[in-house]
Design a protein around this motif. Sequence first.
Motif, short mmCIF file in Angstrom:
data_model
loop_
_atom_site.label_atom_id
_atom_site.label_comp_id
_atom_site.label_asym_id
_atom_site.label_seq_id
_atom_site.Cartn_x
_atom_site.Cartn_y
_atom_site.Cartn_z
N MET A 129 1.11 -0.51 0.08
CA MET A 129 0.08 0.12 0.28
C MET A 129 0.97 1.12 -0.06
SD MET A 129 -2.93 0.68 2.59
CE MET A 129 -3.09 2.49 3.52
N LYS A 130 0.78 1.88 -0.74
CA LYS A 130 1.67 3.60 -0.91
C LYS A 130 0.30 4.35 0.10
CE LYS A 130 2.26 7.33 -4.26
NZ LYS A 130 2.05 7.17 -5.99
N ARG A 131 1.92 4.59 0.71
CA ARG A 131 2.18 5.71 1.79
C ARG A 131 1.76 7.16 0.99
NH1 ARG A 131 5.63 5.03 6.55
NH2 ARG A 131 3.75 6.07 8.10
N SER A 132 0.82 7.59 2.12
CA SER A 132 0.72 9.62 1.49
C SER A 132 1.30 10.81 2.66
CB SER A 132 -0.57 9.91 1.86
OG SER A 132 -1.43 9.90 2.80
N ILE A 133 1.79 11.49 2.44
CA ILE A 133 2.12 12.64 3.06
C ILE A 133 2.30 12.73 4.57
CG2 ILE A 133 2.53 14.43 3.65
CD1 ILE A 133 3.00 15.21 -0.14
N ALA A 134 0.14 11.94 4.60
CA ALA A 134 -0.21 12.42 5.81
C ALA A 134 0.41 11.33 6.81
CB ALA A 134 -2.09 13.02 5.92
N ASP A 135 0.27 10.06 5.84
CA ASP A 135 0.81 8.82 6.63
C ASP A 135 2.31 9.24 7.35
OD1 ASP A 135 -1.77 7.84 5.98
OD2 ASP A 135 -0.92 6.59 4.32
N HIS A 136 2.86 9.88 6.70
CA HIS A 136 4.18 9.45 6.96
C HIS A 136 4.64 10.69 7.85
CE1 HIS A 136 6.20 7.19 4.42
NE2 HIS A 136 5.84 7.44 3.36
N ALA A 137 3.49 11.80 7.66
CA ALA A 137 3.02 13.17 9.38
C ALA A 137 2.76 12.88 10.41
CB ALA A 137 2.75 13.59 7.98
N GLU A 138 2.20 11.71 10.08
CA GLU A 138 2.16 11.92 11.38
C GLU A 138 2.40 10.64 12.35
OE1 GLU A 138 -1.35 8.78 10.90
OE2 GLU A 138 -2.75 10.33 9.96
N GLN A 139 3.89 10.44 11.29
CA GLN A 139 5.21 9.65 12.27
C GLN A 139 6.54 10.76 12.32
OE1 GLN A 139 5.39 5.92 10.46
NE2 GLN A 139 3.59 5.20 11.15
N THR A 140 6.23 11.84 12.33
CA THR A 140 7.22 12.69 12.27
C THR A 140 7.42 13.52 12.93
OG1 THR A 140 7.51 12.52 9.72
CG2 THR A 140 8.59 14.08 10.70
N ASP A 141 8.37 13.71 13.81
CA ASP A 141 8.83 15.11 15.47
C ASP A 141 8.10 16.10 15.26
OD1 ASP A 141 9.63 16.06 17.41
OD2 ASP A 141 11.11 17.04 15.81
N LEU A 142 6.81 17.19 14.97
CA LEU A 142 6.66 18.45 15.37
C LEU A 142 7.78 19.13 14.62
CD1 LEU A 142 4.47 20.12 15.15
CD2 LEU A 142 4.28 20.20 18.27
N ARG A 143 8.35 19.28 15.41
CA ARG A 143 9.94 20.11 14.77
C ARG A 143 10.35 19.99 13.00
NH1 ARG A 143 10.90 23.58 19.18
NH2 ARG A 143 10.81 22.89 21.02
N ILE A 144 10.54 18.75 13.18
CA ILE A 144 10.72 18.54 11.07
C ILE A 144 9.68 18.88 10.85
CG2 ILE A 144 11.12 16.44 9.87
CD1 ILE A 144 13.65 16.81 11.97
N LEU A 145 8.27 19.16 10.94
CA LEU A 145 7.35 19.17 9.91
C LEU A 145 7.51 20.66 9.93
CD1 LEU A 145 4.31 16.71 11.54
CD2 LEU A 145 5.31 16.51 9.65
N ALA A 146 7.60 20.82 10.55
CA ALA A 146 7.62 22.55 11.06
C ALA A 146 8.91 23.40 9.65
CB ALA A 146 7.51 23.58 12.16
N LEU A 147 9.59 22.51 9.83
CA LEU A 147 10.73 22.60 9.25
C LEU A 147 10.70 22.20 7.52
CD1 LEU A 147 14.45 21.48 10.91
CD2 LEU A 147 13.11 23.98 10.59
#
Length: 131
Positions: A1-19
């Motif tokens: 199953m292909k993972r979306s940006i949102a799927d990856h974002a859910e597992q990413t640190d908030l500071r990394i997401l901000a950058l």
Amino acid sequence: MKRSIADHAEQTDLRILALWAAECAERVLTCFEAERPGDLRPRQAIQAARAWVRGEVSMAAARAAAFAAHNAAREASHASASAATAHVAEHAPHSATYAAKALALAADDADTAKTRIELERQWQLRRLLDY
């Protein structure tokens, strides 16, 4: 199953997401500034998100800058002011979506718009994975 940006974002640190959100927004900042050259709110939101990651400003200050950038986008003819939304992890993918939409809105025709969205979303996912 292909993972979306949102799927990856859910597992990413908030500071990394901000950058990452700041990078996404910065890629289309010229679209906004071409329409509203004197309006610095989106640029300031990007700077505030990065400053928050570095510990130089509070979350409240970064959030206030993001809200100001969203207001700027509403005042513009399109949502090219994709603010770096650092205050809630679930909001970071929205910055990427707004950035892709801004590129599409700047296109001359539907085929170009579709291509721009696809290429931007591919870049966004690669960049998120790079982090």
